[in-house]
Design a protein around this motif. Structure first.
Motif, PDB file in Angstrom:
ATOM      1  N   LEU A  29      -1.440  -0.232 -30.449  1.00  0.00           N
ATOM      2  CA  LEU A  29      -0.800  -1.582 -30.770  1.00  0.00           C
ATOM      3  C   LEU A  29      -0.169  -1.396 -32.164  1.00  0.00           C
ATOM      4  O   LEU A  29      -1.005  -0.924 -33.201  1.00  0.00           O
ATOM      5  CB  LEU A  29      -1.940  -2.513 -30.702  1.00  0.00           C
ATOM      6  CG  LEU A  29      -1.231  -3.991 -30.879  1.00  0.00           C
ATOM      7  CD1 LEU A  29      -0.139  -4.627 -29.799  1.00  0.00           C
ATOM      8  CD2 LEU A  29      -2.376  -4.985 -30.948  1.00  0.00           C
ATOM      9  N   LYS A  30       1.004  -2.020 -32.522  1.00  0.00           N
ATOM     10  CA  LYS A  30       1.492  -2.160 -33.710  1.00  0.00           C
ATOM     11  C   LYS A  30       2.111  -3.462 -34.020  1.00  0.00           C
ATOM     12  O   LYS A  30       2.805  -3.913 -33.061  1.00  0.00           O
ATOM     13  CB  LYS A  30       2.603  -0.943 -34.006  1.00  0.00           C
ATOM     14  CG  LYS A  30       3.089  -1.064 -35.502  1.00  0.00           C
ATOM     15  CD  LYS A  30       4.180   0.066 -35.776  1.00  0.00           C
ATOM     16  CE  LYS A  30       5.170   0.299 -34.882  1.00  0.00           C
ATOM     17  NZ  LYS A  30       6.201   1.437 -35.446  1.00  0.00           N
ATOM     18  N   ILE A  31       1.901  -4.281 -35.106  1.00  0.00           N
ATOM     19  CA  ILE A  31       2.513  -5.578 -35.408  1.00  0.00           C
ATOM     20  C   ILE A  31       2.911  -5.282 -36.789  1.00  0.00           C
ATOM     21  O   ILE A  31       2.411  -4.962 -37.682  1.00  0.00           O
ATOM     22  CB  ILE A  31       1.378  -6.445 -35.146  1.00  0.00           C
ATOM     23  CG1 ILE A  31       0.540  -6.630 -33.978  1.00  0.00           C
ATOM     24  CG2 ILE A  31       2.084  -7.817 -35.637  1.00  0.00           C
ATOM     25  CD1 ILE A  31      -0.341  -7.615 -33.972  1.00  0.00           C
ATOM     26  N   ILE A  32       4.538  -5.636 -36.915  1.00  0.00           N
ATOM     27  CA  ILE A  32       5.373  -5.775 -38.073  1.00  0.00           C
ATOM     28  C   ILE A  32       5.803  -6.954 -38.286  1.00  0.00           C
ATOM     29  O   ILE A  32       6.329  -7.580 -36.994  1.00  0.00           O
ATOM     30  CB  ILE A  32       6.045  -4.685 -38.349  1.00  0.00           C
ATOM     31  CG1 ILE A  32       7.099  -4.400 -37.038  1.00  0.00           C
ATOM     32  CG2 ILE A  32       5.405  -3.191 -38.420  1.00  0.00           C
ATOM     33  CD1 ILE A  32       8.044  -3.393 -37.283  1.00  0.00           C
ATOM     34  N   GLU A  48       7.782   2.337 -26.310  1.00  0.00           N
ATOM     35  CA  GLU A  48       6.806   1.309 -26.111  1.00  0.00           C
ATOM     36  C   GLU A  48       7.290   0.076 -25.464  1.00  0.00           C
ATOM     37  O   GLU A  48       8.586  -0.322 -25.518  1.00  0.00           O
ATOM     38  CB  GLU A  48       6.333   0.955 -27.552  1.00  0.00           C
ATOM     39  CG  GLU A  48       5.994   1.934 -28.446  1.00  0.00           C
ATOM     40  CD  GLU A  48       6.900   2.590 -29.240  1.00  0.00           C
ATOM     41  OE1 GLU A  48       6.588   3.287 -30.041  1.00  0.00           O
ATOM     42  OE2 GLU A  48       8.052   2.020 -29.260  1.00  0.00           O
ATOM     43  N   LEU A  49       6.528  -0.981 -25.258  1.00  0.00           N
ATOM     44  CA  LEU A  49       7.113  -2.208 -25.013  1.00  0.00           C
ATOM     45  C   LEU A  49       7.041  -2.931 -26.149  1.00  0.00           C
ATOM     46  O   LEU A  49       6.113  -2.613 -27.106  1.00  0.00           O
ATOM     47  CB  LEU A  49       5.855  -3.002 -23.823  1.00  0.00           C
ATOM     48  CG  LEU A  49       6.129  -4.517 -23.876  1.00  0.00           C
ATOM     49  CD1 LEU A  49       7.246  -4.889 -22.950  1.00  0.00           C
ATOM     50  CD2 LEU A  49       4.571  -5.075 -23.414  1.00  0.00           C
ATOM     51  N   GLU A  50       8.143  -3.663 -26.407  1.00  0.00           N
ATOM     52  CA  GLU A  50       8.188  -4.552 -27.746  1.00  0.00           C
ATOM     53  C   GLU A  50       8.383  -5.824 -27.320  1.00  0.00           C
ATOM     54  O   GLU A  50       9.351  -6.324 -26.531  1.00  0.00           O
ATOM     55  CB  GLU A  50       9.487  -3.956 -28.380  1.00  0.00           C
ATOM     56  CG  GLU A  50       9.633  -4.700 -29.816  1.00  0.00           C
ATOM     57  CD  GLU A  50      10.784  -4.357 -30.700  1.00  0.00           C
ATOM     58  OE1 GLU A  50      10.838  -4.837 -31.756  1.00  0.00           O
ATOM     59  OE2 GLU A  50      11.598  -3.563 -29.995  1.00  0.00           O
ATOM     60  N   ILE A  51       7.630  -6.779 -27.999  1.00  0.00           N
ATOM     61  CA  ILE A  51       7.979  -8.311 -27.702  1.00  0.00           C
ATOM     62  C   ILE A  51       8.255  -8.867 -29.115  1.00  0.00           C
ATOM     63  O   ILE A  51       7.656  -8.464 -30.308  1.00  0.00           O
ATOM     64  CB  ILE A  51       6.400  -8.940 -27.418  1.00  0.00           C
ATOM     65  CG1 ILE A  51       6.015  -8.447 -25.913  1.00  0.00           C
ATOM     66  CG2 ILE A  51       6.471 -10.550 -27.393  1.00  0.00           C
ATOM     67  CD1 ILE A  51       4.674  -8.837 -25.504  1.00  0.00           C
ATOM     68  N   VAL A  52       9.466  -9.526 -29.500  1.00  0.00           N
ATOM     69  CA  VAL A  52       9.825  -9.916 -30.732  1.00  0.00           C
ATOM     70  C   VAL A  52       9.730 -11.413 -30.546  1.00  0.00           C
ATOM     71  O   VAL A  52      10.249 -12.005 -29.529  1.00  0.00           O
ATOM     72  CB  VAL A  52      11.396  -9.482 -30.895  1.00  0.00           C
ATOM     73  CG1 VAL A  52      11.442  -7.993 -31.090  1.00  0.00           C
ATOM     74  CG2 VAL A  52      12.345  -9.809 -29.967  1.00  0.00           C
ATOM     75  N   ILE A  53       9.214 -11.928 -31.579  1.00  0.00           N
ATOM     76  CA  ILE A  53       9.119 -13.535 -31.905  1.00  0.00           C
ATOM     77  C   ILE A  53       9.982 -13.820 -33.296  1.00  0.00           C
ATOM     78  O   ILE A  53       9.706 -13.112 -34.397  1.00  0.00           O
ATOM     79  CB  ILE A  53       7.647 -13.868 -31.973  1.00  0.00           C
ATOM     80  CG1 ILE A  53       6.940 -13.547 -30.892  1.00  0.00           C
ATOM     81  CG2 ILE A  53       7.664 -15.375 -32.072  1.00  0.00           C
ATOM     82  CD1 ILE A  53       5.423 -13.595 -31.108  1.00  0.00           C
ATOM     83  N   ALA A  93      16.903 -13.659 -40.664  1.00  0.00           N
ATOM     84  CA  ALA A  93      16.013 -13.443 -39.732  1.00  0.00           C
ATOM     85  C   ALA A  93      14.610 -13.059 -40.323  1.00  0.00           C
ATOM     86  O   ALA A  93      14.627 -12.209 -40.756  1.00  0.00           O
ATOM     87  CB  ALA A  93      16.335 -12.532 -38.582  1.00  0.00           C
ATOM     88  N   VAL A  94      13.565 -13.727 -39.467  1.00  0.00           N
ATOM     89  CA  VAL A  94      12.109 -13.339 -39.854  1.00  0.00           C
ATOM     90  C   VAL A  94      11.732 -13.077 -38.670  1.00  0.00           C
ATOM     91  O   VAL A  94      11.386 -13.833 -37.588  1.00  0.00           O
ATOM     92  CB  VAL A  94      11.430 -14.168 -40.769  1.00  0.00           C
ATOM     93  CG1 VAL A  94      10.044 -14.009 -40.808  1.00  0.00           C
ATOM     94  CG2 VAL A  94      12.088 -14.738 -41.929  1.00  0.00           C
ATOM     95  N   TRP A  95      11.339 -11.811 -38.036  1.00  0.00           N
ATOM     96  CA  TRP A  95      10.725 -11.430 -36.895  1.00  0.00           C
ATOM     97  C   TRP A  95       9.219 -10.999 -37.033  1.00  0.00           C
ATOM     98  O   TRP A  95       9.007 -10.356 -37.820  1.00  0.00           O
ATOM     99  CB  TRP A  95      11.529 -10.071 -36.615  1.00  0.00           C
ATOM    100  CG  TRP A  95      13.026  -9.835 -36.463  1.00  0.00           C
ATOM    101  CD1 TRP A  95      13.875  -9.836 -37.457  1.00  0.00           C
ATOM    102  CD2 TRP A  95      13.782 -10.366 -35.274  1.00  0.00           C
ATOM    103  NE1 TRP A  95      15.164  -9.994 -36.924  1.00  0.00           N
ATOM    104  CE2 TRP A  95      14.993 -10.138 -35.619  1.00  0.00           C
ATOM    105  CE3 TRP A  95      13.431 -10.583 -34.018  1.00  0.00           C
ATOM    106  CZ2 TRP A  95      16.113 -10.362 -34.794  1.00  0.00           C
ATOM    107  CZ3 TRP A  95      14.608 -10.836 -32.983  1.00  0.00           C
ATOM    108  CH2 TRP A  95      15.921 -10.702 -33.531  1.00  0.00           C
ATOM    109  N   LEU A  96       8.684 -11.336 -36.014  1.00  0.00           N
ATOM    110  CA  LEU A  96       7.232 -10.791 -35.584  1.00  0.00           C
ATOM    111  C   LEU A  96       7.438  -9.757 -34.508  1.00  0.00           C
ATOM    112  O   LEU A  96       7.807 -10.282 -33.276  1.00  0.00           O
ATOM    113  CB  LEU A  96       6.228 -11.760 -35.342  1.00  0.00           C
ATOM    114  CG  LEU A  96       4.936 -11.465 -35.313  1.00  0.00           C
ATOM    115  CD1 LEU A  96       4.190 -10.554 -36.700  1.00  0.00           C
ATOM    116  CD2 LEU A  96       3.900 -12.414 -34.704  1.00  0.00           C
ATOM    117  N   CYS A  97       7.102  -8.475 -34.819  1.00  0.00           N
ATOM    118  CA  CYS A  97       7.611  -7.448 -33.649  1.00  0.00           C
ATOM    119  C   CYS A  97       6.188  -7.069 -33.374  1.00  0.00           C
ATOM    120  O   CYS A  97       5.497  -6.364 -34.201  1.00  0.00           O
ATOM    121  CB  CYS A  97       8.369  -6.353 -34.234  1.00  0.00           C
ATOM    122  SG  CYS A  97       9.982  -6.985 -34.925  1.00  0.00           S
TER     123      CYS A  97
END
Length: 101
Positions: A29-32, A48-53, A93-97
């Motif tokens: 798992l990686k969160i950036i 990888e699976l990527e989920i962006v918020i 844009a401010v992303w949580l990836c």
């Protein structure tokens, strides 16, 4: 000891590049957090699976088949492994990836 990180503090943008801050990473798992003023990216083909918020700003994701998804603050998008995509446009844009192997 637990590490505290606030995704809404210390937001900064650069004309030259996206700014990435690693919040967490282990073997699966990686969160950036990524902060982007107006940068456009090349196409990505990720394992990888990527989920962006999208925490702030607006952005558009373009897939290699021509589909375009417009995102605004609060939107969440799942990008499956090997779904070729790029950031077509973004404005403050401010992303949580979140990447999952």
């Amino acid at each position: 000891m637990n590490k505290l990180y606030n995704v809404f503090k210390n937001i900064k943008f650069s004309e030259e590049r996206e700014i990435e801050e690693r919040i967490y990473e282990d073997e699966s798992l990686k969160i950036i957090r990524t902060m982007s003023l107006n940068q456009v990216t090349g196409f990505y083909d990720q394992d990888e699976l990527e989920i962006v918020i999208l925490l702030g700003g607006v952005a558009e994701i373009e897939y290699d088949d021509g589909r375009i998804i417009s995102l605004e603050k609060g939107d969440t998008l799942e990008i499956r492994p090997h779904q070729i995509h790029r950031v077509r446009s973004q404005d403050r844009a401010v992303w949580l990836c979140i990447f999952k192997k």
